[in-house]
Design a protein around this motif. Structure first.
Motif, PDB file in Angstrom:
ATOM      1  N   ARG A  93      -9.557  -5.296  -1.765  1.00 48.23           N
ATOM      2  CA  ARG A  93      -9.258  -4.895  -3.121  1.00 48.23           C
ATOM      3  C   ARG A  93      -9.288  -6.219  -4.139  1.00 48.23           C
ATOM      4  O   ARG A  93      -9.733  -6.363  -5.126  1.00 48.23           O
ATOM      5  CB  ARG A  93      -8.119  -4.186  -3.289  1.00 48.23           C
ATOM      6  CG  ARG A  93      -7.886  -3.171  -4.766  1.00 48.23           C
ATOM      7  CD  ARG A  93      -6.605  -2.588  -4.552  1.00 48.23           C
ATOM      8  NE  ARG A  93      -5.442  -3.273  -4.596  1.00 48.23           N
ATOM      9  CZ  ARG A  93      -4.216  -2.814  -4.962  1.00 48.23           C
ATOM     10  NH1 ARG A  93      -4.116  -1.556  -5.224  1.00 48.23           N
ATOM     11  NH2 ARG A  93      -3.155  -3.521  -4.856  1.00 48.23           N
ATOM     12  N   GLU A 147       2.376   1.821  -3.363  1.00 49.77           N
ATOM     13  CA  GLU A 147       1.408   2.349  -4.192  1.00 49.77           C
ATOM     14  C   GLU A 147       1.004   3.485  -4.080  1.00 49.77           C
ATOM     15  O   GLU A 147       0.804   4.522  -4.993  1.00 49.77           O
ATOM     16  CB  GLU A 147       0.150   1.357  -4.283  1.00 49.77           C
ATOM     17  CG  GLU A 147       0.275  -0.018  -4.857  1.00 49.77           C
ATOM     18  CD  GLU A 147      -0.991  -0.642  -4.952  1.00 49.77           C
ATOM     19  OE1 GLU A 147      -2.281   0.182  -4.629  1.00 49.77           O
ATOM     20  OE2 GLU A 147      -1.136  -1.900  -5.639  1.00 49.77           O
ATOM     21  N   ARG A 174       0.955  -1.228   0.057  1.00 49.66           N
ATOM     22  CA  ARG A 174      -0.058   0.022   0.168  1.00 49.66           C
ATOM     23  C   ARG A 174       0.833   1.264  -0.005  1.00 49.66           C
ATOM     24  O   ARG A 174       0.583   2.231  -0.760  1.00 49.66           O
ATOM     25  CB  ARG A 174      -1.029  -0.148   1.307  1.00 49.66           C
ATOM     26  CG  ARG A 174      -1.701   1.073   1.157  1.00 49.66           C
ATOM     27  CD  ARG A 174      -2.866   1.070   2.363  1.00 49.66           C
ATOM     28  NE  ARG A 174      -2.285   1.480   3.434  1.00 49.66           N
ATOM     29  CZ  ARG A 174      -2.873   1.679   4.640  1.00 49.66           C
ATOM     30  NH1 ARG A 174      -4.147   1.410   4.820  1.00 49.66           N
ATOM     31  NH2 ARG A 174      -2.477   1.906   5.798  1.00 49.66           N
ATOM     32  N   HIS A 188     -10.205   4.089  -6.064  1.00 44.79           N
ATOM     33  CA  HIS A 188      -9.233   3.436  -5.193  1.00 44.79           C
ATOM     34  C   HIS A 188      -8.885   4.159  -3.768  1.00 44.79           C
ATOM     35  O   HIS A 188      -8.850   3.457  -2.748  1.00 44.79           O
ATOM     36  CB  HIS A 188      -7.635   3.506  -5.954  1.00 44.79           C
ATOM     37  CG  HIS A 188      -7.295   4.913  -5.904  1.00 44.79           C
ATOM     38  ND1 HIS A 188      -7.603   6.016  -6.786  1.00 44.79           N
ATOM     39  CD2 HIS A 188      -6.430   5.549  -5.125  1.00 44.79           C
ATOM     40  CE1 HIS A 188      -7.036   7.023  -6.645  1.00 44.79           C
ATOM     41  NE2 HIS A 188      -6.036   6.921  -5.494  1.00 44.79           N
TER      42      HIS A 188
END
Length: 1271
Positions: free
Chosen positions: A1160, A472, A469, A1143
């Motif tokens: 997700r 990203e 995470r 997102h």
């Protein structure tokens, strides 16, 4: 009690302590002694082996005294720890605990876990030892709990409890060692079938102590969830005094007084009484005396520390204690007299004395709350200090210094803290419309932590979801800053590495699409994940040329060579014991275990040390993160099982009785190992590690079955490698199997040839290899049912399967004569016991076929979706034959009536649908069924009448018209006849109405298809929402018997039969997906569910409508020219929804990284699976209001499933048969890969064509605007 427990550990005081304890038990009344029998037996059993003979006599007298009064202590019997393992206490055990062995295994495990979860170390230790004995003694009953597609829920609780114990802080090494041993006995259960629910975490103070009721709830949470357990657990009297003071003060803060104990006295505040009633009853015995206690605490000067504290603290324990103490000091020095300051000082101030005793558990629990309070109410300087503390911990994860224990445990504290702050932000945003100063304060601290530092620290700590995470987020930030993919290559490599560690090949493949020039490490991961070991070997060799002294590169190369069959993964596999000795403790713990086995040393201490070495790496409760350690514990247990089997066989006499016992021991041992293998994760990496260790252990054991087991293990390695697509590994394993003289290795080699397109080569090889086996089989009769007989039967079964395989391939080869093919199948049939009727007449043939199909279903349901439809088709055809009644096959009315009789709660919901049918014949048939069912039982008759009445009420409510302008109505005032109705029916949830299938053939007759207690309808919520769509459906909420609300939609004039059939199809597909390891690993098995608790968004504005209409007017002049529509769609509509924010919904809804990743993945996978099913079935009407998102799991949820079989593209047909044929024709074509233009394409080409069609700007631009194609 705490004094007695603490002095029991002091040898000089032990005898006097036991005498005092005996006096305590014998003097008090049974009602007073009862609450303490659990702690008494726990302490005595835990310390039993430290007692001398005289002390054991006193302890035995105490326990016998309790046993003599067992009848008077019945409500506390379950608190008593197991006594069966101590011979001196057998008599007491027979009176107190022996009946537990008669409990169902699930109940027995749950009762033991209630005690192992105790915070009292003595009780937890004794109970975990009891759990160990239970897992061994009732192994045969436990094995069915871990079979099939989903494991029994009690196993999830068991592993959760063991993980909590293994990762616990404090001085309880014996307890942790026992938990490691229990984990090894249970084994590395497949996480995809275990179903462990994520930890909900601790309470969050959303209002920062400005709302007193929330503050009181928090104080009560600290008492019931933290302090009472710590109070009961400690043996330190000083520490217990500090805990008692803290509990006393927090009870006062909650408004609790002794008036609550007197029912005659009126407590003015209802919230106070309600809050008191929430306290668990077993805690009242501890809390009640503290309502009138008078403990006090001497104020000590507030300590100050230089920051960051972490760099100066030598250990994790000192760091967390000092930091928590420092934060409490900051809270106590805050200025102001507002309610927030007063209440925070009152609550946190009581912990000052506790922290002086270095209580790590308490410090860990309250630290996130302290940090949040100091951030929101403290000085700016303090926020900087908190940031520096977080940064110091994360920095040490990247720049490795200090002890590994301190680094790992401290990192987990910081990760928990970040999750707590994220959770608070989410809760606060839900209640606030503006972004105020408090949100900004917390956001500033979180954003002030370098994302890349967090990502790398999490990666080093193996917190892969968090690292993913963070990386990203970093990539998104850089892209928003205008950076292109060329600059982001390093980050893509990291993402690829993380997905590799998570064993997510889909993620690896997706990231690879962005990598321009893959690094050697990237290529190695790609090759290894797809089984291209030769290519991986070449990459490792290049790496070794660059860095010849790097041990990691040597290990990587050895891994490749092992999978290619050239070398072993570890020295012990090839017997290089000198290397194993040299590596010593620096190598895997399993290596030292095998070395001890090779050297014939005492294995017990080596096993104990190996378990501790592997178990110490479990620092968090997340099952996925702990799985590698669980696998090591599993392997260590396997070595122990094989070694014990060898010792048992060697100790048995050589006479006939001894041989029979040896054969039974070997059979039981092999069956146990096979069961353990079946419940592990089905990935090649995990299962090959198991097989590799087994081969080595059996080789060292050198028993009579070693050679055959080694050969079978090589065959199994070949099979799983072939199925994983690792052809090179599979081939090497076949060669090894042949070297071990495994008799059916040729089958795997033939299958490997077949998989690579060499069907004729496969046929020739398998046919030639079977010639001597067939000859031997015809000459050798089957032996008696002993171990050798079992092997002969297994051999014959394998041979029959091989003959059948030849027959099938002969048919597929399309080169052989028809009679030759039939002859091959006849040979296969001749090799098995064949059940068949005499087909003189069609009726008799159908009868026997149905009969044997039903017999097959009695022995297992593996092929139920093939067997059941065929049986029903023949059975219905049989019913049309005139002479059918001569045979004893029941009518469908009797079968359906029996189902209602056996399972009325579940069967009545589909029954009322038929009872309310507008077709007379359907309604009449249903009436006949219910009449038969009613005659079986008065209870059933009452339930059927209740169902009919309640369904009439719901139908009347559904059809009742309402004012077009109304959006909200009241059930009580507007629909009183519904509000006043009562029913015994259960809630029609999919989980409650879907029967579970037996996991094995042994459990078919005893299987309960509805194991969970269903939620019944207790009433209705008063709110009725009127939906604005054409039919004006009403959204209501049933009140369940569990106290929860369950939303449902009542839609008039709608035929839900297609929806119901699609849900049935979904259940079948779920079963098929669960049966395949790859789809189960990807959790593709829960495609559709009920549609309550989901969210959808309708985004539609006037300017979008205007742009679209203008483009459509131009397009109307020339329907072949889509350019105007595409231009408006791309340049006027899409920019209004850029950048995308979907997102962010996942980040906000699931702030904890593991939950974020799981949600997700669930979204993407459910979207993909339902897209495939929808395409095949021709499911239409898929717009934004019919595709919803689950706010609990992230799943994509489809509703309104009425538009099936390409309904929008064709006209309806009144002829049912013609309609069925027309509907099935395109489905067959799609499944065969027939494209629109008539060509046959592969699965990838089909998927590619569908994606292009779905994302075509022309199609999207021309779509009906109400469906919001820009979404």
């Amino acid at each position: 009690m705490a004094s007695l427990q603490s002095t029991l550990g002091i040898p000089e005081l032990r005898e006097e302590t036991l005498k005092a304890w005996a006096l305590f038990i014998s003097t008090l009344r049974f009602s007073d002694v009862g609450p303490f029998v659990g702690r008494t037996t726990g302490a005595l059993v835990a310390n039993w082996y430290t007692f001398d003979g005289h002390e054991r006599d006193i302890a035995k007298g105490i326990i016998n005294d309790i046993a003599d009064n067992a009848k008077n202590l019945s409500q506390y019997i379950d608190d008593i720890v197991g006594l069966d393992d101590i011979p001196d206490l057998k008599s007491a055990a027979n009176r107190l605990t022996s009946q537990r062995m008669n409990d169902r295994i699930q109940i027995h495990i749950n009762k033991v876990l209630d005690r192992t979860d105790s915070k009292n170390i003595a009780i937890a230790t004794a109970s975990t030892r009891e759990l160990k004995s239970l897992l061994i003694s009732r192994q045969e009953e436990i094995e069915p709990l871990v079979r099939g597609d989903t494991f029994d829920p009690v196993m999830a609780r068991l592993m959760t409890s063991l993980l909590a114990t293994a990762s616990s802080d404090g001085d309880c090494q014996e307890l942790r060692d026992l938990s490691y041993e229990c984990m090894g006995i249970v084994g590395a259960l497949d996480p995809d079938r275990l179903g462990i629910q994520p930890d909900p975490g601790t309470m969050t103070i959303a209002a920062n102590f400005t709302e007193q009721e929330e503050s009181k709830d928090f104080a009560l949470h600290l008492v019931t969830d933290l302090l009472v357990n710590a109070f009961r657990a400690t043996n330190d009297t000083k520490h217990q005094t500090h805990l008692a003071y803290a509990i006393q003060e927090l009870l006062k803060f909650c408004g609790f007084t002794t008036k609550l104990l007197n029912s005659a006295e009126k407590v003015q505040s209802k919230p106070v009484r309600d809050r008191w009633s929430k306290i668990p009853k077993d805690q009242l015995e501890t809390l009640t005396p503290l309502l009138e206690s008078r403990f006090s605490m001497t104020e000590a000067p507030i300590k100050t520390y230089s920051h960051p504290i972490y760099t100066a603290a030598p250990t994790y324990r000192e760091w967390i204690q000092h930091w928590t103490t420092d934060l409490i000091g900051k809270v106590m020095t805050m200025s102001g007299d507002d309610i927030s300051t007063r209440d925070s000082k009152t609550i946190f101030g009581v912990f000052r004395g506790i922290l002086r005793n270095q209580d790590v558990t308490v410090a860990h629990h309250i630290l996130p709350h302290l940090v949040l309070n100091v951030l929101l109410s403290g000085l700016p300087k303090w926020r900087t200090e908190i940031s520096s503390e977080i940064h110091a911990v994360l920095q040490e994860q990247v720049n490795l210094t200090g002890s590994a224990d301190k680094r790992t445990l401290s990192a987990q504290v910081i990760f928990d803290l970040m999750d707590h702050l994220s959770k608070w932000l989410r809760l606060y945003r839900l209640g606030k419309t503006d972004r105020n100063i408090q949100i900004k304060t917390v956001e500033d601290v979180m954003t002030g932590i370098d994302t890349e530092l967090m990502a790398n620290a999490a990666l080093q700590s193996k917190a892969y979801a968090r690292s993913l995470r963070s990386f990203e987020e970093r990539i998104v930030k850089l892209r928003n800053d205008g950076k292109d993919n060329l600059i982001l290559q390093t980050y893509f490599e990291r993402l690829h590495q993380i997905y590799s560690e998570l064993d997510e090949p889909d993620g690896m493949e997706g990231v690879s699409a962005f990598v321009i020039s893959p690094s050697l490490e990237h290529q190695i991961r790609e090759h290894e994940s797809t089984g291209r070991w030769t290519s991986a070997q070449s990459c490792w060799e290049v790496r070794l040329q660059q860095s010849p002294d790097d041990v990691a590169y040597h290990v990587g190369l050895l891994k490749c060579l092992r999978n290619l069959g050239h070398y072993a993964e570890a020295a012990w596999i090839i017997g290089d014991w000198t290397t194993v000795r040299q590596i010593g403790s620096n190598g895997p713990a399993i290596g030292q275990t095998l070395l001890a086995l090779h050297e014939k040393r005492d294995l017990l201490p080596v096993l104990s040390q190996a378990r501790r070495t592997s178990g110490m790496k479990i620092t968090a409760k997340q099952y996925g993160r702990a799985y590698e350690s669980l696998l090591q514990l599993h392997l260590i247990r396997e070595v122990e099982i094989i070694h014990s089997l060898k010792k048992d066989i060697e100790s048995m006499p050589h006479d006939n009785n001894g041989r029979a016992r040896k054969q039974k021991a070997m059979r039981d041992g092999i069956q146990s190992l096979e069961a353990r293998f079946s419940f592990t994760s089905p990935t090649f990496r995990i299962r090959e590690a198991l097989l590799s260790i087994r081969r080595t252990a059996f080789s060292l054991a050198n028993t009579t079955i070693s050679q055959s087991e080694i050969g079978d293990a090589w065959i199994l390695s070949s099979k799983i490698a072939r199925k994983a697509g690792y052809d090179q590994t599979a081939y090497s394993a076949v060669l090894q199997a042949k070297g071990a003289e495994a008799p059916f290795a040729f089958v795997q080699q033939a299958k490997l040839n077949y998989a690579n397109g060499g069907i004729y080569k496969a046929l020739a090889d398998i046919t030639n290899a079977m010639i001597p086996l067939l000859k031997q089989s015809s000459e050798t009769p089957l032996e008696t049912p002993d171990s050798a007989g079992d092997r002969d039967f297994a051999r014959e079964r394998k041979l029959a399967k091989a003959v059948l395989l030849v027959a099938r391939w002969t048919n597929e080869a399309d080169r052989f004569e028809r009679n030759d093919i039939i002859q091959r199948y006849m040979e296969a049939i001749a090799r098995s016991h064949n059940l068949s009727g005499t087909p003189d007449q069609m009726a008799i043939f159908h009868y026997h076929t149905c009969h044997y199909y039903s017999l097959a279903l009695h022995y297992g349901v593996k092929y139920i979706y093939q067997t059941m439809p065929r049986m029903l088709t023949l059975w219905l055809d049989f019913g049309e034959i005139k002479d059918a009644k001569k045979h004893d096959l029941p009518t469908y009315q009797k079968i359906m009536a029996y189902v209602i009789y056996k399972y009325p709660q579940q069967a009545l919901w589909p029954t009322v649908g038929a009872a309310q049918s507008k077709r007379a014949e359907r309604k009449s048939a249903c009436s006949e069924v219910t009449t038969i069912a009613s005659a079986k039982s008065n209870t059933i008759a009452v339930l059927i009448k209740d169902a009919a009445r309640f369904s009439n009420v719901l139908l009347k409510f559904t059809d009742e018209k309402v004012d077009d302008k109304k959006r909200l109505m009241s059930m009580g005032s507007d629909f009183s006849y519904v509000a006043s109705s009562r029913t015994k029916m259960i809630l029609p949830l999919q989980d409650a109405l879907t029967c579970t299938l037996p996991t094995t053939s042994e459990t078919v007759k005893s299987h309960n298809p509805f194991p969970n207690t269903p939620v019944s309808i207790a009433g209705f919520d008063d709110r009725v929402d009127i939906m604005p769509s054409l039919q004006r459906p009403k959204k209501i909420s049933f009140m369940g018997s569990d106290g929860r609300k369950y939303p449902f939609l009542c839609k008039p004039h709608d035929d839900l039969r297609k929806d119901a059939r699609l849900m049935d199809l979904n259940s079948m597909i779920n079963k098929l997906l669960k049966s395949a390891s790859e789809s189960r690993r990807r959790q593709l098995c829960d495609i559709l569910e009920k549609a309550y608790g989901r969210y959808n968004k309708k985004i539609y504005t006037n300017d979008v409508h205007a742009a679209n209409e203008q483009a459509r007017k131009i397009w109307a002049r020339d329907k072949e020219n889509f350019a105007p529509l595409i231009h408006a769609f791309k340049n006027q509509i899409l920019p209004k929804y850029t950048p995308t924010v979907f997102h962010e919904w996942f980040l906000i809804t699931w702030p904890e990284p593991s939950a974020w990743l799981a949600s997700r993945l669930a979204y993407g996978r459910t979207l993909a699976v339902m897209s495939m099913i929808g395409y095949v079935l021709g499911l239409g009407d898929r717009h934004g209001e019919n595709i919803l998102f689950d706010g609990l799991s992230g799943d994509t949820v489809h509703v309104d499933l009425n538009c099936l079989f390409d309904k929008g593209r064709s006209k309806s047909d009144r002829d049912i048969k013609a309609s069925a044929d027309r509907n099935l024709k395109p489905i067959r074509a799609k499944l065969r890969g027939v494209m629109k233009e008539g060509t046959v394409g592969s699965v990838p080409s089909q998927v590619e064509a569908l994606i292009k069609e779905a994302t075509s700007p022309a199609n999207l631009a021309a779509m009906y605007i109400g469906w919001a194609p820009w979404l």
